[in-house]
Design a protein around this motif. Structure first.
Motif, PDB file in Angstrom:
ATOM      1  N   TYR A   1       2.267  55.489  10.841  1.00  0.00           N
ATOM      2  CA  TYR A   1       2.000  54.718  12.063  1.00  0.00           C
ATOM      3  C   TYR A   1       0.556  54.226  12.079  1.00  0.00           C
ATOM      4  CZ  TYR A   1       0.813  53.890  16.956  1.00  0.00           C
ATOM      5  OH  TYR A   1       0.334  53.350  18.117  1.00  0.00           O
ATOM      6  N   VAL A   2      -0.374  55.119  11.733  1.00  0.00           N
ATOM      7  CA  VAL A   2      -1.789  54.733  11.705  1.00  0.00           C
ATOM      8  C   VAL A   2      -2.015  53.611  10.694  1.00  0.00           C
ATOM      9  CG1 VAL A   2      -4.118  55.537  11.162  1.00  0.00           C
ATOM     10  CG2 VAL A   2      -2.576  56.984  12.496  1.00  0.00           C
TER      11      VAL A   2
ATOM     12  N   ILE B   1     -10.255  49.668  15.496  1.00  0.00           N
ATOM     13  CA  ILE B   1      -9.891  50.947  14.878  1.00  0.00           C
ATOM     14  C   ILE B   1     -10.836  52.045  15.338  1.00  0.00           C
ATOM     15  CG2 ILE B   1      -9.738  52.177  12.684  1.00  0.00           C
ATOM     16  CD1 ILE B   1      -8.844  49.559  11.392  1.00  0.00           C
ATOM     17  N   TYR B   2     -12.137  51.750  15.391  1.00  0.00           N
ATOM     18  CA  TYR B   2     -13.097  52.748  15.858  1.00  0.00           C
ATOM     19  C   TYR B   2     -12.905  53.045  17.347  1.00  0.00           C
ATOM     20  CZ  TYR B   2     -15.888  52.916  11.581  1.00  0.00           C
ATOM     21  OH  TYR B   2     -16.323  53.131  10.297  1.00  0.00           O
TER      22      TYR B   2
ATOM     23  N   PRO C   1      -8.177  54.569  17.543  1.00  0.00           N
ATOM     24  CA  PRO C   1      -7.479  54.676  16.244  1.00  0.00           C
ATOM     25  C   PRO C   1      -5.964  54.656  16.353  1.00  0.00           C
ATOM     26  CG  PRO C   1      -9.254  56.286  16.406  1.00  0.00           C
ATOM     27  CD  PRO C   1      -9.083  55.698  17.760  1.00  0.00           C
ATOM     28  N   LEU C   2      -5.408  55.191  17.434  1.00  0.00           N
ATOM     29  CA  LEU C   2      -3.954  55.294  17.561  1.00  0.00           C
ATOM     30  C   LEU C   2      -3.358  54.198  18.433  1.00  0.00           C
ATOM     31  CD1 LEU C   2      -3.538  59.165  18.011  1.00  0.00           C
ATOM     32  CD2 LEU C   2      -3.341  57.817  15.920  1.00  0.00           C
ATOM     33  N   GLY C   3      -4.196  53.376  19.041  1.00  0.00           N
ATOM     34  CA  GLY C   3      -3.692  52.344  19.939  1.00  0.00           C
ATOM     35  C   GLY C   3      -3.147  51.138  19.199  1.00  0.00           C
ATOM     36  N   LEU C   4      -2.349  50.340  19.910  1.00  0.00           N
ATOM     37  CA  LEU C   4      -1.806  49.108  19.357  1.00  0.00           C
ATOM     38  C   LEU C   4      -2.890  48.027  19.333  1.00  0.00           C
ATOM     39  CD1 LEU C   4       1.683  49.016  21.132  1.00  0.00           C
ATOM     40  CD2 LEU C   4       1.192  49.667  18.766  1.00  0.00           C
ATOM     41  N   PRO C   5      -2.780  47.064  18.431  1.00  0.00           N
ATOM     42  CA  PRO C   5      -3.792  45.995  18.380  1.00  0.00           C
ATOM     43  C   PRO C   5      -3.730  45.097  19.601  1.00  0.00           C
ATOM     44  CG  PRO C   5      -1.972  45.517  16.892  1.00  0.00           C
ATOM     45  CD  PRO C   5      -1.750  46.910  17.398  1.00  0.00           C
ATOM     46  N   ALA C   6      -4.870  44.501  19.945  1.00  0.00           N
ATOM     47  CA  ALA C   6      -4.910  43.583  21.083  1.00  0.00           C
ATOM     48  C   ALA C   6      -4.048  42.364  20.822  1.00  0.00           C
ATOM     49  CB  ALA C   6      -6.355  43.181  21.375  1.00  0.00           C
ATOM     50  N   ARG C   7      -4.010  41.896  19.587  1.00  0.00           N
ATOM     51  CA  ARG C   7      -3.123  40.798  19.196  1.00  0.00           C
ATOM     52  C   ARG C   7      -2.668  41.026  17.761  1.00  0.00           C
ATOM     53  NH1 ARG C   7      -5.410  36.530  16.241  1.00  0.00           N
ATOM     54  NH2 ARG C   7      -7.621  36.851  15.720  1.00  0.00           N
TER      55      ARG C   7
END
Length: 276
Positions: A28-29, A41-42, A45-51
């Motif tokens: 997943y990472v 990423i900094y 780290p585990l969140g979804l990308p903004a776009r």
């Protein structure tokens, strides 16, 4: 399902779910980090990308010359796998099918080759490759990997071949077949699971190795994928988005090969069981 049976199987399901989470978390990472910038990423780290964007893949492919590096990795891996399969099958055949007084000792020698770490002899290996004129050569890298993987492959092939009925080669000899034809036309197709196991483990070990290309390859045009990924790792700044994108690109061929050969293992196991 009764309550007693449910509670009896519950610990197994909990262990299985825990193991699945442990395995899936790095994947997943890797997936989400491929689609994020280094700052994202900094920050999370585990969140979804903004776009969702493929800019990391495009930049990694162009900046690291991954196309050329993938070809080099394919050449080295395919050559090492082929050499390992052919040599180990030819070595395991007499050790497992003939009554040889020194057969057990020879298998023990191959087993010792599995246990001894080859990196302890890196200096001697470098000196030998330089004396043979094989430094900075994809062919030399193939030979190094094949020599490392052959002991494991011989051990696997010998154990698979040992359980086959001897009537197979006896019937072939009556029909006039030679030993090489018996090996590659009769024995090797039957032990297809062993071929798949050796091919998978050799491919993974060679494809992902960083150490030997680092000390034996100096030309940028001959570098393999693991060396190319280090282009994004700097002393003061690392572009993690491109690192993860490069890792995802390099992971795809090995994953595809594993899926194909895993199916062949299941089919080959059924064929071997029928022969027995």
């Amino acid at each position: 399902m009764t309550m007693s049976r449910f509670f009896a199987t519950l610990p197994r399901w909990l262990v299985l779910l825990l193991w699945t989470a442990i395995v899936m978390l790095p994947l997943y990472v890797l997936v989400v980090s491929c689609l994020k910038t280094t700052q994202e990423i900094y920050a999370d780290p585990l969140g979804l990308p903004a776009r969702f964007t493929l800019d990391n893949f495009v930049s990694a492919w162009e900046r690291a010359n991954l196309g050329r590096n993938l070809v080099n990795s394919f050449i080295v891996t395919a050559g090492a796998v082929i050499i390992t399969l052919v040599v180990s099958a030819m070595a395991a055949y007499p050790l497992s099918r003939f009554q040889l007084g020194w057969g057990t000792s020879m298998l023990a020698l191959f087993l010792a080759g599995i246990m001894l770490p080859i990196r302890l002899a890196s200096v001697e290996l470098f000196t030998l490759m330089r004396a043979l004129g094989l430094l900075d050569s994809l062919f030399g890298l193939m030979l190094v990997y094949a020599s490392i993987r052959i002991p494991f492959a011989v051990f696997i092939f010998a154990n698979f071949m040992r359980v086959l009925p001897r009537e197979l080669e006896e019937a072939a000899r009556i029909d006039g077949a030679g030993e090489l034809r018996i090996l590659f036309s009769i024995i090797v197709p039957i032990v297809a699971p062993a071929v798949a196991i050796v091919a998978i483990f050799t491919t993974i070990a060679v494809w992902n190795d960083f150490f030997f290309p680092l000390i034996l390859i100096f030309d940028n045009d001959l570098k393999t994928v693991p060396l190319a990924i280090t282009n994004f790792v700097g002393q003061f700044r690392t572009d993690w988005g491109m690192v993860f994108a490069s890792l995802a690109i390099s992971l795809a061929p090995v994953t595809a090969m594993y899926l194909v050969l895993a199916r062949q293992i299941r089919e080959g196991a059924g064929i071997q069981g029928a022969v027995k």
